[in-house]
Design an enzyme around this catalytic site. Structure first.
Site, PDB file in Angstrom:
ATOM      1  N   GLU A 252       0.820  -1.212   0.000  1.00 15.75           N
ATOM      2  CA  GLU A 252       0.000   0.000   0.000  1.00 15.75           C
ATOM      3  C   GLU A 252       0.857   1.266   0.000  1.00 15.75           C
ATOM      4  OE1 GLU A 252      -3.652   1.878   2.719  1.00 15.75           O
ATOM      5  OE2 GLU A 252      -2.435   0.234   3.490  1.00 15.75           O
TER       6      GLU A 252
ATOM      7  N   LYS B 105      -9.007   3.310  -2.771  1.00 14.70           N
ATOM      8  CA  LYS B 105      -9.407   2.656  -1.530  1.00 14.70           C
ATOM      9  C   LYS B 105     -10.832   3.072  -1.178  1.00 14.70           C
ATOM     10  CE  LYS B 105      -7.342   1.751   3.056  1.00 14.70           C
ATOM     11  NZ  LYS B 105      -6.167   2.086   3.900  1.00 14.70           N
TER      12      LYS B 105
ATOM     13  N   CYS C  22      -5.835  -2.748   1.779  1.00 17.95           N
ATOM     14  CA  CYS C  22      -5.752  -2.846   3.236  1.00 17.95           C
ATOM     15  C   CYS C  22      -7.112  -2.900   3.927  1.00 17.95           C
ATOM     16  CB  CYS C  22      -4.878  -1.720   3.796  1.00 17.95           C
ATOM     17  SG  CYS C  22      -4.160  -2.107   5.422  1.00 17.95           S
TER      18      CYS C  22
END
Length: 554
Positions: A46, A115, A151
């Site tokens: 990430e 994200k 994540c």
């Protein structure tokens, strides 16, 4: 075009926040490794090019532009026909700054995904700097539909379910997932839940580094659709592995590969402290570290961690005895320094204390000695360490454990004086356990000697600050097993006073500890950073007001 086989490389690397050139070089190195080992795709973690977490750097336009330029450079590399790249990147568009995953192939950025779930708890405040993206669909790579999660997207069912429903065949999760005690089991439980919900295999790539108070352990892995572990990379070190996948009917399956069980318990805590200090000192370009070695257990453990992190040649210890320093402490500190192989100097503080007594005597107006005189000794030691740091350049390490930091049993500008504290998030009872562990084991990634490194008497003698005659910690504090249990209830679990008393603790003691915990908040705000070990550390995790009159009446 479809395929029945694909090779995906996991690059578990150590990026540095803000070092775009260095991180780009690491990405290129990983791609060359992937090429040499016949991989089709290499996956980085990430925000790899920016480093994670970049915090408010995200809002700086020039940093946004530099990230875009680095991504374009890496994308151009893929025009050579070698492996494609999946990397985390900071991306800015009309919607704001994005925590993004970029797919690079054929010389271009072929896909960008943002994200979806931005964490906003504990150490995370991504809502502050990032804009969320929409629920994603899969990315088609050589006929394989890859479902990319970033994540936190793994920690809720929405994203994986959406990817499954839109045709994903393999889940790929890129992470900057910080370590804490128990995190390994939590990750596997979360990953398993997503696999159960979707039936899809999962490739999980995590970074491995220290970043200020956070440590990232790596420990990347692959779980197949039947929840079996196919690949487990080591923790606490950079690692690279090519995973081999084949289509089995309608499903994809990863062949068994490298499998290294991550350490647990005291070994994992110790490795976290070593990595945190190593990267903090190294990435901030300190030539070494120094600390006051008192003959007590806290400074002895910090010295051992420092040697394991940096090597004995980069650690300097200074004994600064006062009139209250016992012969045992003098002997124990010297013995510990010899066992560790570090430079050891002695600077008596008696002349400085006498000078301060003479300077302040008229103002103290012949009042009896109290904590003012005690704290002068500690602050004089801090002054000496900072003077040596200014002269020679090493980072000063502080040595206060979480028990002491919690209740204010530490002196501002004294034993709290320094730049980093490896045991800031370690309770005193765990300090004892770690010293015993280190005397019996050598951490895998440690640079220190094998065998006993902390003299037994340091572990067995009653803890004392030695700031007055015959002083013991338990003169002012409950026994550490009692204190630490109460503190864990108050800090990590946010239990009420009534609940803690119900565990069998004395009512007066619980209320005293709660009062001291709140009163010491102003000190903790001025404390140096230290590696996060527990579920809730002081700083990023726990943000209480300094001015606070609340007391639990339960």
């Amino acid at each position: 075009m479809t395929t029945d086989r694909i090779a995906i490389a996991i690059a578990q690397a150590n990026p540095t926040v803000g070092d775009l050139a260095g991180n780009l070089a690491l990405a290129r190195k990983a791609r060359e490794q992937a090429r040499a080992q016949g991989a089709d795709l290499v996956v980085l973690s990430e925000l790899f090019l920016a480093g994670y977490p970049p915090e408010d750097l995200v809002q700086k336009p020039s940093f946004q532009g530099a990230n875009a330029a680095a991504l374009e450079e890496l994308a151009r590399d893929t025009a050579d026909g070698g492996p494609a790249v999946l990397t985390g990147v900071l991306w800015a568009d009309e919607g704001g700054a994005r925590n993004a995953a970029a797919f690079l192939a054929d010389g271009a950025v072929t896909a960008l995904q943002y994200k979806y779930r931005l964490p906003n708890y504990g150490v995370f405040d991504e809502h502050r700097v990032f804009a969320p993206g929409p629920l994603p669909g899969p990315v088609n790579f050589r006929g394989v539909r890859l479902g990319i999660l970033i994540c936190e997207d793994l920690w809720v069912p929405d994203v994986a379910e959406c990817l499954h429903e839109t045709g994903a065949e393999i889940l790929v999760c890129i992470n900057g997932s910080p370590w804490e005690v128990g995190k390994t089991d939590t990750r596997f439980a979360t990953a398993t839940a997503r696999i159960v919900e979707t039936g899809l295999p999962l490739l999980y790539v995590n970074q491995m580094c220290g970043q200020d108070e956070l440590v990232f352990d790596g420990a990347s892995f692959v779980l197949n659709g039947d929840r079996s572990l196919a690949v487990q990379l080591p923790a606490w070190e950079e690692a690279f592995a090519v995973t081999h996948w084949r289509r089995d009917g309608e499903a994809w399956r990863c062949e068994r590969g490298v499998s290294v069980t991550p350490p647990e318990g005291h070994e994992a805590i110790y490795e976290a402290m070593v990595l945190g200090l190593r990267d903090y000192a190294g990435k901030n370009r300190f030539p070494g570290v120094m600390l006051g070695l008192s003959g007590g257990i806290d400074s002895a453990l910090v010295a051992a961690v420092a040697v394991d992190a940096l090597g004995a040649d980069k650690v300097r210890c200074v004994m600064m005895p006062s009139r209250y320093t016992s012969n045992d402490s003098l002997e124990d500190a010297e013995a510990c320094a010899k066992l560790l192989g570090v430079r050891y100097d002695t600077v008596p503080i008696a002349p400085g204390v006498a000078a301060l007594d003479g300077m302040l005597g008229p103002l103290f107006d012949n009042l009896p000695p109290n904590e003012a005189e005690e704290n002068m000794q500690s602050r004089l030691r801090g002054l000496l360490l900072m003077a040596l740091s200014n002269k020679f350049g090493p980072l000063v390490l502080t040595t206060g454990n979480k028990s002491e930091v919690s209740v204010g049993y530490a002196t501002l500008y004294g034993d709290m004086c320094g730049g980093y504290n490896p045991i800031k998030d370690v309770y005193k009872t765990t300090v004892f356990e770690l010293t015993r562990w280190r005397n019996q084991a050598v951490p895998k990634h440690g640079l220190g000697p094998a065998g006993r490194v902390i003299p037994e008497r340091i572990i067995t003698k009653p803890p004392t600050a030695e700031l007055r005659a015959d002083q013991k910690d338990e003169d002012s504090l409950p026994p550490y097993p009692v204190l630490d249990d109460i503190l864990e209830c108050l800090v990590e679990q946010e239990m009420s006073v009534a609940q803690i008393i119900a565990r069998g603790h004395d009512s007066e003691t619980v209320r005293k500890v709660e009062r001291l915990l709140y009163l010491a908040e102003y000190k903790r705000r001025q404390a140096p950073p230290g590696v996060k070990i527990s579920y809730k550390n002081f700083g990023r995790d726990r943000r209480y007001p300094i001015t606070n009159r609340y007391r639990d009446s339960g």
